[in-house]
Write an enzyme that holds these catalytic residues in place. Structure first.
Site, PDB file in Angstrom:
ATOM      1  CG  ASP A 126      23.965  20.217  87.061  1.00 30.29           C
ATOM      2  OD1 ASP A 126      22.725  20.148  87.082  1.00 30.29           O
ATOM      3  OD2 ASP A 126      24.646  19.830  86.097  1.00 30.29           O
ATOM      4  CG  ASP A 160      19.574  16.971  86.436  1.00 25.69           C
ATOM      5  OD1 ASP A 160      19.007  17.243  85.363  1.00 25.69           O
ATOM      6  OD2 ASP A 160      20.678  17.442  86.766  1.00 25.69           O
TER       7      ASP A 160
END
Length: 185
Positions: A126, A160
């Site tokens: 991330d 995401d």
């Protein structure tokens, strides 16, 4: 795969191509993040947006990230099952359901991107960090950084974002179809 399924697969190849493009962009941006960012060290991009390399060993919002390692395989199996389900869903769905197909393609590309990380790396990369300044408490789902007086949304990645966009399209399509059915009565 029977002949009808093969024809359906070919007719919907643009949606599979989109899913593959999402996967490729996701992996390229994650590779960039790993190569150019230092873990947990924010790089300011805009006054409310940083690039911050973080690793997620769990699921959304780091759920079960400290579970000892079994979650890697559990979430990997779940992501694989969901990806296969979406693949079948796309093949069987009528061609005129374009918004639904588009939403499913976004979800499929994102799911495969995070599945790839989880299986190969044991964690998901991330790096997108949205935040807002405050000296008060944070909104739900945001976490505070007292040292910076900011509230941060959990870091995320392109996969995401694609999954979120896909789910939004499916919800939009569901409510739109519902309104359409009510108008037809």
């Amino acid at each position: 795969m029977n002949a009808v399924s093969l024809v359906n697969f070919k007719q919907k190849s643009i949606y599979f191509f989109l899913a593959i493009c999402i996967f490729i962009v996701d992996q390229l941006t994650k590779k960039w993040a790993v190569s150019n960012l230092i873990e947990s060290d924010p790089n300011v991009f805009l006054p409310f947006f940083n690039f911050t390399l973080l690793y997620n060993y769990g699921a959304a919002f780091s759920f079960l990230s400290d579970a000892g390692g079994w979650q890697r395989w559990f979430f990997g199996i779940v992501a694989l099952a969901v990806s296969l389900l979406i693949l079948v869903w796309i093949v069987r769905l009528e061609r005129d359901k374009k918004v639904e197909l588009l939403g499913l393609a976004f979800i499929l590309g994102g799911a495969i991107g995070n599945l790839y990380d989880r299986v190969l790396l044991g964690k998901v990369v991330d790096f997108i960090d949205w935040f807002y300044p405050t000296s008060q408490s944070c909104l739900p789902f945001f976490y505070p950084r007292q040292d910076l007086q900011t509230c941060h949304w959990p870091a995320f990645n392109i996969a995401d974002a694609a999954i979120l966009l896909g789910v939004t399209l499916l919800l939009f399509d569901t409510f739109f179809k519902k309104d359409e059915k009510q108008d037809g009565k």
